[in-house]
Structures are given as C-alpha cells and as structure tokens.
Design an enzyme around this catalytic site. Structure first.
Site, PDB file in Angstrom:
ATOM      1  N   GLY A   1     -43.211  15.287  25.734  1.00  0.00           N
ATOM      2  CA  GLY A   1     -42.525  15.678  26.866  1.00  0.00           C
ATOM      3  C   GLY A   1     -41.220  15.658  26.950  1.00  0.00           C
TER       4      GLY A   1
ATOM      5  CB  SER B   1     -37.509  17.045  23.285  1.00  0.00           C
ATOM      6  OG  SER B   1     -37.672  17.813  22.141  1.00  0.00           O
TER       7      SER B   1
ATOM      8  CB  ALA C   1     -34.826  12.953  20.010  1.00  0.00           C
TER       9      ALA C   1
ATOM     10  CG  ASP D   1     -36.971  20.920  23.432  1.00  0.00           C
ATOM     11  OD1 ASP D   1     -36.905  20.928  24.468  1.00  0.00           O
ATOM     12  OD2 ASP D   1     -38.012  21.096  22.554  1.00  0.00           O
TER      13      ASP D   1
HETATM   14  C1  GLA Z   1     -40.915  22.546  24.454  1.00  0.00           C
HETATM   15  C2  GLA Z   1     -40.129  23.412  23.167  1.00  0.00           C
HETATM   16  C3  GLA Z   1     -38.743  24.151  24.044  1.00  0.00           C
HETATM   17  C4  GLA Z   1     -39.043  24.911  25.475  1.00  0.00           C
HETATM   18  C5  GLA Z   1     -40.090  23.935  26.238  1.00  0.00           C
HETATM   19  C6  GLA Z   1     -40.672  24.520  27.450  1.00  0.00           C
HETATM   20  O1  GLA Z   1     -40.470  21.432  24.739  1.00  0.00           O
HETATM   21  O2  GLA Z   1     -39.793  22.969  22.289  1.00  0.00           O
HETATM   22  O3  GLA Z   1     -38.218  24.992  23.238  1.00  0.00           O
HETATM   23  O4  GLA Z   1     -39.787  26.081  25.206  1.00  0.00           O
HETATM   24  O5  GLA Z   1     -41.153  23.482  25.598  1.00  0.00           O
HETATM   25  O6  GLA Z   1     -39.716  24.792  28.305  1.00  0.00           O
END
Ligand code: GLA
Length: 394
Positions: free
Chosen positions: A121, A123, A127, A169
């Site tokens: 959630g 990302s 990272a 992200d």
């Molecule tokens: C994930 C994907 C992003 C985006 C989000 C939803 O984090 O990596 O690119 O699409 O979901 O907003």
C-alpha cells in the site's frame, strides 16, 4: 546509531557498509487508479521508507539481502536473467536491465535492504527500485535525470515484473517535498508542489495496516486497467473518434462529454471503471485547489469520496480494507482517507487532526480487531508526517 541493515551488513561481510541510501514511501490521498491511463494525481512522501547499506563490487556482481525476505539474490550486471524468477528481487533485476540498456554498467554492489514499515500500500516496490537504482548509479558514476530514473523504475515493473502500473508511485517518491502536496499530470509529467497554506489546520498521516500483505502481480490490478482501456476504446469508436493501437489508447483521450453521451452503451463493469476514472480526475483538480486554499477538510472529504469510488466503481478492496475504510469514515478527527495504493491488501491511509490522535488510534484499533480478532499482532498503526521525496546517498 547504526541501522539494522548496517548491522546485518557487518554480520554478513565482516566489514562496514561503505554507503547508505534512502527512499521514502508514498501516499496518494486523491488520484487513485488514474496514472495508468494518463490522469492526474496528488500525493506525498512520508518520513518512513527503504534504506540500503552497500559496498561496491568491482566484479559486476549484485548480491542483495533483505531484512523482510529470506532468500538472498544474486546476478551479474551484464547477465541479468531475461525472465523473472518470481521472488522479491525481480523488480531489481528488471531495474538493472533498464539501467544497463541505457548506460555502461560494469560494477555491482553487495547490499542489505531494510524497509521501515510492513509491505503493502505504500509502494515499497517503487521505493526499493529507486533506492537500488540510485546505489547502482552511484557505484558506476552514472547521473540520470529524475524523470529518467522514474521511467526506468516504471519499465522494470511493467516489462519485467508484468504489472501495468503507471508512474504515480515513483513520481511521489521522487518529487515530493516536506509540507507540500505533489500535484502531477502523468500525461506530460508537469507537476507543481503546492505548499501547505499557513491557514491550514494541522494534520498528521495515520497509516492503518490491515495485517494482510499483498502482491500486485497476483491481484486483479491488470484486469482493471484492461477494463478501463476497453471502455476508452469503445467510447472512441462510439463517438467516431480516430483511434490507434489498443495499448496506446487511454481514458485521457476521451473528452468528458463523449463519456457522458455514450457511457450507457458500455458493459456495466467497464462503465464503472470509467466512472471512477472520470470522477477521480475531477476530484484531483478540486483537491489540489482545496489544498492551495488551506482547506484540509475539503481535501479529506474528497479523499473519502475517492475511497468510496474505489470500492464501488473500481471494485477493489479486501474485506479487511473495506472495514478499515468504513471505520475511518465515522471516526471523529479524521479529515479523510482511503486504501493506500491499489487496494487489494495492505493498508489504509488517513489525514488526521493531531488533537484526536489518541482517540482515533484507540477507536479504529478496537473496532477493527473486534471484526478481525485473528489479526491481533499483525494489524498495526503508524503515525507519520510528510517528508522530502528526494532520496539518495546519505
Ligand atoms: C499501484 C500502482 C500505481 C497506481 C496505484 C493505484 O500503487 O503501482 O501506479 O496505479 O496502484 O492508484
């Protein structure tokens, strides 16, 4: 004080790590499921993220351990396996390939990776790729522009790992600035860092971890993106618009009036995906203006709306995340929030009034654990703040 990754490095190699680099995690309160079809997003980096402690390896070998995963990973910078191995290091193999396609890469590194929060959630995948690329560039004396690093990281995810994600992200983790809101158009990469208005009420970021960890590749993530793109393709055809290849068609190409005129002809699922995208586009624009004038209550309300649309139009969210979302919507002192990220597992984020911090943590935790007692010990709350997205060698 040494970080755990530095201690682990010493334990493994009997030498101190020469370098340490850091990349923060991100939240995206408004702008979800928009980037893969060239929409707009708002987001912030937070003061938690991923560290890598490392040393150069002159022989070109990359050797990585993670404090979150057991398996150690190894490859040579010029002999990266062409297909993924279905483990945590796939993102980094893909990133090595991306870098080696563009620059002469001859040195490798030995490194230990440490994430400061549970996976899902926030990302961590973007990272970890960004911090690894930064380290690999550093040992090879390569200096790409920020947008190039973002694109290498996105391509590693799209082409090597096989997730159809956009650049939300990576952009948040790269461009964010403490006490600013990143407002980015993923169509042309133009962005603005909107400062927190002095008149804005104070806020902190509360992250509620459901206790269930996720993987994007195994989720319905790609199918939702395909459904949305199919809607865009059909709308273009209904309206007699010129269209090209399917993969190159995006909802951003479809004017709102065309959507309104032809939406009822779409299969219900595709219409819902498009409804999310169109209304989210609108929410992002309104949210950025609310932040500009210091109206965190309105910004938060829009984030709650974004969460609602993700559940009912994008049709995502595990039972755990939906429960957390519901609890958040009726807890005093929460301005707004939603699932953080794709929403299949992981966590919910919220913007909270710091005066209510204790009662919020107490209420959300009690209600959530009443619904999912088996997640006691796995569920967790962390209170964070906005942070600089600039990462690099510390
Ligand atoms: C994930 C994907 C992003 C985006 C989000 C939803 O984090 O990596 O690119 O699409 O979901 O907003």
């Amino acid at each position: 004080m040494a970080l755990l990754c530095q201690e682990k490095f010493f334990e493994l190699y009997h030498k101190e790590a020469e370098y340490l680099a850091f990349c923060p995690y991100r939240i995206c309160p408004i702008g979800a499921h928009s980037d893969h079809n060239l929409g707009k997003i708002t987001g912030l980096a937070i003061d938690k993220g991923i560290h890598i402690a490392y040393r150069t390896k002159q022989n070109g070998v990359v050797e990585l351990s993670s404090l979150q995963f057991n398996k150690r990973a190894q490859w040579h910078v010029r002999e990266v396996p062409k297909t993924k191995e279905n483990d945590w290091a796939d993102y980094l193999r893909g990133a090595t390939l991306q870098l080696a396609e563009r620059y002469p890469v001859s040195k490798g590194l030995s490194g230990v990776i440490e994430g400061s929060l549970p996976i899902g959630g926030l990302s961590s995948s973007a990272a970890v790729v960004l911090v690894f690329l930064k380290a690999l560039c550093h040992v090879n004396d390569i200096h790409p522009e920020p947008l190039e690093l973002i694109m290498m990281s996105v391509k590693a995810e799209n082409e090597y790992v096989g997730v159809s994600s956009g650049k939300l992200d990576q952009s948040c983790e790269m461009y964010s600035k403490k006490d600013h809101l990143l407002y980015l158009d993923t169509k042309d990469d133009s962005y603005e860092l909107i400062p927190t208005n002095p008149a804005m009420k104070p806020y902190k970021i509360a992250i509620f971890f459901s206790g269930v960890e996720r993987t994007l590749a195994g989720s319905k993530f790609n199918m939702r993106v395909d459904e949305l793109r199919s809607a865009a393709y059909a709308l273009a055809a209904y309206a007699g618009m010129e269209y090209g290849k399917f993969k190159e068609t995006n909802m951003r190409d479809i004017p709102r009036e065309v959507y309104e005129q032809y939406k009822d002809r779409l299969p219900d699922n595709w219409r819902k995906r498009a409804e999310h995208w169109m209304t989210e586009f609108d929410r992002v624009e309104r949210g950025a203006e609310a932040w500009r004038r210091g109206d965190i209550e309105e910004y938060g309300r829009l984030s709650f709306e974004s969460g609602h649309s993700s559940i009912y139009n994008w049709e995502t969210g595990s039972p755990e995340l939906k429960t957390l979302y519901d609890i958040m919507t009726h807890t005093d002192g929460i301005y707004g929030g939603r699932f953080s990220g794709a929403g299949f597992k992981g966590c919910c984020m919220s913007l909270i009034d710091p005066a209510f911090e204790e009662s919020i943590v107490q209420k959300v935790s009690a209600e959530y654990l009443k619904a999912f007692p088996e997640l006691q010990g796995k569920y967790m709350v962390k209170i964070c703040r906005s942070a600089d997205g600039l990462y690099g060698v510390l």
